[in-house]
Write a protein that holds these residues in place. Sequence first.
Motif, PDB file in Angstrom:
ATOM      1  N   LEU A 205      33.608  96.764  39.024  1.00  0.00           N
ATOM      2  CA  LEU A 205      34.103  95.386  39.109  1.00  0.00           C
ATOM      3  C   LEU A 205      35.138  95.171  38.010  1.00  0.00           C
ATOM      4  N   PRO A 206      36.288  95.823  38.118  1.00  0.00           N
ATOM      5  CA  PRO A 206      37.267  95.822  37.023  1.00  0.00           C
ATOM      6  C   PRO A 206      37.834  94.454  36.679  1.00  0.00           C
ATOM      7  N   LYS A 207      37.750  93.489  37.579  1.00  0.00           N
ATOM      8  CA  LYS A 207      38.314  92.170  37.294  1.00  0.00           C
ATOM      9  C   LYS A 207      37.398  91.322  36.418  1.00  0.00           C
ATOM     10  N   ILE A 208      36.149  91.718  36.287  1.00  0.00           N
ATOM     11  CA  ILE A 208      35.206  90.995  35.426  1.00  0.00           C
ATOM     12  C   ILE A 208      35.379  91.485  33.987  1.00  0.00           C
ATOM     13  N   PRO A 209      35.429  90.571  32.996  1.00  0.00           N
ATOM     14  CA  PRO A 209      35.571  90.996  31.582  1.00  0.00           C
ATOM     15  C   PRO A 209      34.338  91.747  31.103  1.00  0.00           C
ATOM     16  N   ALA A 210      34.356  93.065  31.231  1.00  0.00           N
ATOM     17  CA  ALA A 210      33.170  93.888  30.994  1.00  0.00           C
ATOM     18  C   ALA A 210      32.671  93.781  29.560  1.00  0.00           C
ATOM     19  N   VAL A 211      33.595  93.800  28.598  1.00  0.00           N
ATOM     20  CA  VAL A 211      33.187  93.741  27.195  1.00  0.00           C
ATOM     21  C   VAL A 211      32.473  92.426  26.896  1.00  0.00           C
ATOM     22  N   LEU A 212      33.018  91.321  27.414  1.00  0.00           N
ATOM     23  CA  LEU A 212      32.389  90.021  27.193  1.00  0.00           C
ATOM     24  C   LEU A 212      30.983  89.982  27.779  1.00  0.00           C
ATOM     25  N   VAL A 213      30.850  90.457  29.016  1.00  0.00           N
ATOM     26  CA  VAL A 213      29.535  90.455  29.665  1.00  0.00           C
ATOM     27  C   VAL A 213      28.552  91.314  28.875  1.00  0.00           C
ATOM     28  N   GLY A 214      29.000  92.492  28.427  1.00  0.00           N
ATOM     29  CA  GLY A 214      28.132  93.365  27.659  1.00  0.00           C
ATOM     30  C   GLY A 214      27.684  92.736  26.353  1.00  0.00           C
ATOM     31  N   VAL A 215      28.596  92.065  25.653  1.00  0.00           N
ATOM     32  CA  VAL A 215      28.270  91.428  24.378  1.00  0.00           C
ATOM     33  C   VAL A 215      27.300  90.265  24.590  1.00  0.00           C
ATOM     34  N   VAL A 216      27.578  89.439  25.599  1.00  0.00           N
ATOM     35  CA  VAL A 216      26.683  88.309  25.886  1.00  0.00           C
ATOM     36  C   VAL A 216      25.295  88.818  26.256  1.00  0.00           C
ATOM     37  N   ALA A 221      19.634  89.659  24.807  1.00  0.00           N
ATOM     38  CA  ALA A 221      18.517  90.568  24.555  1.00  0.00           C
ATOM     39  C   ALA A 221      17.946  90.362  23.160  1.00  0.00           C
ATOM     40  N   THR A 222      18.823  90.063  22.199  1.00  0.00           N
ATOM     41  CA  THR A 222      18.350  89.790  20.835  1.00  0.00           C
ATOM     42  C   THR A 222      17.436  88.569  20.807  1.00  0.00           C
ATOM     43  N   TRP A 223      17.840  87.526  21.528  1.00  0.00           N
ATOM     44  CA  TRP A 223      17.029  86.305  21.573  1.00  0.00           C
ATOM     45  C   TRP A 223      15.686  86.540  22.276  1.00  0.00           C
ATOM     46  N   VAL A 224      15.758  87.214  23.418  1.00  0.00           N
ATOM     47  CA  VAL A 224      14.559  87.367  24.233  1.00  0.00           C
ATOM     48  C   VAL A 224      13.568  88.332  23.586  1.00  0.00           C
ATOM     49  N   LEU A 225      14.079  89.438  23.047  1.00  0.00           N
ATOM     50  CA  LEU A 225      13.196  90.493  22.530  1.00  0.00           C
ATOM     51  C   LEU A 225      13.058  90.470  21.015  1.00  0.00           C
ATOM     52  N   ASP A 226      13.718  89.495  20.361  1.00  0.00           N
ATOM     53  CA  ASP A 226      13.655  89.391  18.900  1.00  0.00           C
ATOM     54  C   ASP A 226      13.989  90.737  18.246  1.00  0.00           C
ATOM     55  N   LYS A 352      26.270  85.605  15.394  1.00  0.00           N
ATOM     56  CA  LYS A 352      25.398  86.145  14.346  1.00  0.00           C
ATOM     57  C   LYS A 352      24.292  87.032  14.897  1.00  0.00           C
ATOM     58  N   ASP A 353      23.908  86.827  16.155  1.00  0.00           N
ATOM     59  CA  ASP A 353      22.836  87.621  16.748  1.00  0.00           C
ATOM     60  C   ASP A 353      23.352  88.809  17.555  1.00  0.00           C
ATOM     61  N   LEU A 354      24.637  89.135  17.382  1.00  0.00           N
ATOM     62  CA  LEU A 354      25.195  90.297  18.079  1.00  0.00           C
ATOM     63  C   LEU A 354      24.696  91.577  17.420  1.00  0.00           C
ATOM     64  N   PRO A 355      24.026  92.463  18.152  1.00  0.00           N
ATOM     65  CA  PRO A 355      23.513  93.713  17.556  1.00  0.00           C
ATOM     66  C   PRO A 355      24.650  94.667  17.190  1.00  0.00           C
ATOM     67  N   GLN A 356      24.501  95.333  16.057  1.00  0.00           N
ATOM     68  CA  GLN A 356      25.481  96.337  15.657  1.00  0.00           C
ATOM     69  C   GLN A 356      25.599  97.471  16.684  1.00  0.00           C
ATOM     70  N   PRO A 357      24.497  97.927  17.296  1.00  0.00           N
ATOM     71  CA  PRO A 357      24.648  98.963  18.327  1.00  0.00           C
ATOM     72  C   PRO A 357      25.532  98.530  19.485  1.00  0.00           C
ATOM     73  N   ALA A 358      25.583  97.210  19.765  1.00  0.00           N
ATOM     74  CA  ALA A 358      26.463  96.727  20.831  1.00  0.00           C
ATOM     75  C   ALA A 358      27.922  96.902  20.450  1.00  0.00           C
ATOM     76  N   LEU A 359      28.242  96.677  19.161  1.00  0.00           N
ATOM     77  CA  LEU A 359      29.607  96.936  18.703  1.00  0.00           C
ATOM     78  C   LEU A 359      29.927  98.420  18.815  1.00  0.00           C
ATOM     79  N   GLY A 360      28.938  99.268  18.494  1.00  0.00           N
ATOM     80  CA  GLY A 360      29.139 100.703  18.679  1.00  0.00           C
ATOM     81  C   GLY A 360      29.419 101.044  20.126  1.00  0.00           C
ATOM     82  N   ALA A 361      28.740 100.362  21.054  1.00  0.00           N
ATOM     83  CA  ALA A 361      28.967 100.588  22.479  1.00  0.00           C
ATOM     84  C   ALA A 361      30.379 100.178  22.884  1.00  0.00           C
ATOM     85  N   VAL A 362      30.876  99.069  22.310  1.00  0.00           N
ATOM     86  CA  VAL A 362      32.249  98.624  22.603  1.00  0.00           C
ATOM     87  C   VAL A 362      33.248  99.691  22.163  1.00  0.00           C
ATOM     88  N   VAL A 363      33.045 100.256  20.988  1.00  0.00           N
ATOM     89  CA  VAL A 363      33.960 101.278  20.469  1.00  0.00           C
ATOM     90  C   VAL A 363      33.871 102.554  21.300  1.00  0.00           C
TER      91      VAL A 363
END
Length: 576
Positions: A205-216, A221-226, A352-363
């Motif tokens: 689905l290339p028209k969907i902003p993949a990075v944004l969806v992944g970060v959100v 997941a951080t909120w739900v799973l603490d 503030k609740d963005l996991p560092q591993p998610a940033l690693g996934a973006v890179v």
Amino acid sequence: MTAIGHWVPGLRAATTYRREWLAKDLVAGLVLSTLLVPQGMAYAELAGLPPITGLYTSILCLIGYALFGPSRILVLGPDSSLGPMIAAVIVPIVGSGGDPAKAVALASMLALMVGVTMAVLGIAKLGFIADLLSKPTQIGYMNGLAVTILVGQLPKLCGFSVDADGLIGEAVAFVRGLADGEAVGAAVAVGVFTLAVILGLQRFLPKIPAVLVGVVAAIAATWVLDLGERGVKLVGALPKGFPPLTLPHASWSELGLLLAGAFGITLVSLTDTISTASAFAARTGQEVRGNQEMIGIGAANIAASFFQGFPVSTSGSRTAVAEQSGARSQLTGVVGAGLILLMLVFFPALLKDLPQPALGAVVIAASLSLADIPGTARLWRHRRTEFAVAMAAFLGVALLGVLPGIGVAVILSVLNVFRRLWWPYQAVLGRTTDVAGYHDVRSYPHAERMPGMVLFRFDAPLIFANARVFREQIRELAAADPAPRWIVIASEPITDVDTTASDMLEDLDEELNARGISLVFAEMKDPVRRKIDRYHLTRVIEPEHFFPTLEDAVAAYQALTGAQWTAPGADRQPRG
């Protein structure tokens, strides 16, 4: 306004702006900002800097380019290909885990040096320097960079860090960390999940902003799973407010190291910018103003450098997002910069609740887009020599490091050009009944030959590097049995003759004349012939042995000897 508009295209764009573009630029700017924020933070960490500097950099570089950049939709910002180069410069100076403020200061000085260098090159119209990186070396360099980034981000994806340098060292340390049980299960889960979301959406689905969806999704997941309580490192609240004005500074001892890195970053950024600008200009019907592009990139880097920013480049992926979102002008980038600024001023805790591993996934997702496997395979199929050049550049980056890899890539590009001049393609020509003109007998083995005459083509300027190759080939032709009477040089590909080659031709002609063989030239370009006259070569090479066309040379030889075209193997030395 005309003169000012030439140097500051943003002013001219503002005066010619169309009202119907506004809605599309606003929407495109909103979409673009959702990509700029997570990527800016991720690429800042890739460069060894605090995540907030990626946002500061994004704001100022977009504004700087909007004023001085000529493209309507080109988007600048922190770049995955520059991140490792920046880290390679500043980490050895400040040390691993060193003072972040010192690292930011050095990165800002690096951005200033890159910006000034780029602007000077643009004003001096020296954009051809981008040609120092040929396509095969670019492919090899980017492949090496992709592997380097991927391996370097794997520990972050798994929730731990390693203290190692170089691709092999980091790979070994990562494997050792996994074996020692340092990986955090929750971190691995959220990192792999984010990476899967990004890659899956980009693929299907290339028209969907993949990075944004992944970060959100990662924040959710951080909120739900603490996840913060499960050992997963989070970004935390960002500093509030406008980027602080800070003058770049560095000691004299550090400037030399920064300068070497600035050159490599400038070269990569310049090459990337020219290729990306050309691609999008062709799609939008614009002209590429390469020198003004360099000035625009330079202005963007200079602007970022005064607000704790680091070097930036053009982003093909973000430009594509802006284009797909309907961007019509650089107002899109200004809107994106404004929205990031509003977030910092009013909602600094948004991520503030963005996991560092998610940033690693973006890179990691960005690193995978750098690799050009189809291009590498095409080089293997079509040109093995250039494939070898690409692989050498790949190994230079992977084994020696990012900055030495740039040096290897440049040297390989130059050597590849020199190789083509040193050993150019050479051909003996014949006549065929099927195709007009004279052609390589290797491609047309049944081509007819003229007994006693050899038509020879040398596909390069005749200079010091290949003068010996030319001489030895002519000697080999002259040593045939029976020996030719005329060796006719099809001179159209010979675009230059330097003094070394001139001396060689003089000696060679005297050597051949002593054996009853004439050196004859046909189709020599006028500028080259004028050089021949300046060298006084016509003292030894008879002026009547220069013919305007090959046909004229053949006709003159036939008139002299009565020779006729014959099939291969049937030629005999004509009597005359």
